[in-house]
Design a protein around this motif. Sequence first.
Motif, PDB file in Angstrom:
ATOM      1  N   THR A 252     -50.170   0.456 -64.963  1.00  0.00           N
ATOM      2  CA  THR A 252     -49.804   1.463 -65.978  1.00  0.00           C
ATOM      3  C   THR A 252     -48.296   1.672 -66.085  1.00  0.00           C
ATOM      4  N   GLY A 253     -47.505   1.014 -65.239  1.00  0.00           N
ATOM      5  CA  GLY A 253     -46.069   1.227 -65.294  1.00  0.00           C
ATOM      6  C   GLY A 253     -45.290   0.170 -64.545  1.00  0.00           C
ATOM      7  N   TRP A 262     -31.821  -4.122 -68.532  1.00  0.00           N
ATOM      8  CA  TRP A 262     -30.972  -4.639 -69.595  1.00  0.00           C
ATOM      9  C   TRP A 262     -30.739  -6.141 -69.470  1.00  0.00           C
ATOM     10  N   LYS A 263     -30.873  -6.681 -68.282  1.00  0.00           N
ATOM     11  CA  LYS A 263     -30.862  -8.140 -68.158  1.00  0.00           C
ATOM     12  C   LYS A 263     -32.055  -8.731 -68.900  1.00  0.00           C
ATOM     13  N   MET A 264     -33.200  -8.074 -68.790  1.00  0.00           N
ATOM     14  CA  MET A 264     -34.386  -8.556 -69.502  1.00  0.00           C
ATOM     15  C   MET A 264     -34.287  -8.281 -70.998  1.00  0.00           C
ATOM     16  N   PRO A 285     -38.770   0.661 -74.082  1.00  0.00           N
ATOM     17  CA  PRO A 285     -38.908  -0.231 -72.922  1.00  0.00           C
ATOM     18  C   PRO A 285     -40.378  -0.561 -72.667  1.00  0.00           C
ATOM     19  N   ASN A 286     -40.713  -1.832 -72.793  1.00  0.00           N
ATOM     20  CA  ASN A 286     -42.118  -2.243 -72.686  1.00  0.00           C
ATOM     21  C   ASN A 286     -42.172  -3.734 -72.413  1.00  0.00           C
ATOM     22  N   VAL A 293     -40.097   1.751 -66.914  1.00  0.00           N
ATOM     23  CA  VAL A 293     -39.362   2.969 -66.563  1.00  0.00           C
ATOM     24  C   VAL A 293     -38.050   2.568 -65.907  1.00  0.00           C
ATOM     25  N   PRO A 294     -36.950   2.494 -66.690  1.00  0.00           N
ATOM     26  CA  PRO A 294     -35.654   2.195 -66.076  1.00  0.00           C
ATOM     27  C   PRO A 294     -35.103   3.472 -65.434  1.00  0.00           C
ATOM     28  N   THR A 295     -34.890   3.454 -64.156  1.00  0.00           N
ATOM     29  CA  THR A 295     -34.388   4.635 -63.454  1.00  0.00           C
ATOM     30  C   THR A 295     -33.518   4.219 -62.289  1.00  0.00           C
TER      31      THR A 295
END
Length: 369
Positions: A252-253, A262-264, A285-286, A293-295
């Motif tokens: 789910t995440g 951001w590289k991806m 973001p998906n 979840v970029p954190t």
Amino acid sequence: MNMLTKDFTDAVEQRLEKSDMTAQEAIARLNELEQKMATMGRGGGGWADEQRGSWGHNFIDTKAADLALIASERGRISMQMKTTITSAADSGGSLIVPARDMAVGMPQRRLTIRDLLNVVRVTSGSVEYPKMTARPTAAAPVAEGALKPESAMVMELATAPIRTIAHFIPASRQVLDDAPQLQGIIDVEMLYGLAIKEEQQLLFGDGTGQNLEGMVPQATEFDPVLLFAEPTFIDVIAAAIHQAALSEVSPTGIVVHPTDWWKMRTTKDADGRYILGDPAANVPPNLFGIPVVPTQAMTVDNFLVGGFGAQTLYDRWEARVEISSEHADFFTRNLIAVLCEERIGFAAKLPQALVTGDFTTGLTAATEA
């Protein structure tokens, strides 16, 4: 305008005109006199020498500057300022009160890890939950009249302890009474500091002492078996999703550091087009239909993929801010302690649904395979 005012104005204008004409006539005569003197006195002696002690010569010497001033001012009045009032500290600056805008705090990152989890309110100091360790799987086709196979199901009682996360800051009673805005800033910052530690514990807590047992230490290590030659970061995540899905729990995440996301996000195909969508488009973001979840709670080069809904956060005390003077000698010193705390527990009920690893190891292992 009444007659009296008009008569006064006309009189002033006439006097100014007369003064201007008088000044011009005086200058004209002065110029004429200077020219005569220059012409007649060129050989030395003569009329110019005779007139040196005359009234005209004395007038030129003593009044020329005044006549020039009259000509330049032409009836205007000038005033010399002896002392100028400015905004300097030794002038009027001490009376100038600057405008005060709202205080600017430090940037705060978006907090996301709690939102991934199943959150349950509790009222006790620990939570016990039965956990299945073996399911009944002896089912088989049975002939008529034959004995049916017997299955067994094994349950194990697990405990999630409730831990306290807290911090406090000392402050003067007077400053908080005199600056209500400061109280608000303290409350917000204290709650934010608490939430930052909560995210760190949920992800990386090692379970020792008063630490929670976080998800990364309990997750399954990433196996790059699905990767092929020349993989990308996106390929690594795809392989981790596949591995987590084999646990029978749908992922789910995907938790990654913003640098890795951001590289991806900026990966291009052979034609120079962005694989994950046009930069002008608002692309959430998906990856592969699963939210990313970029954190900054996640470390660079690492990831955590899996079914977060199967993991539970227990809320005993929601985050709160309290103020008290009951600390050391704070009462006699007019100091107060601003305390912020929460009590939470965490249970990774299905840790096999979580897969963690690092991109560097995954890419290297796939290349060597």
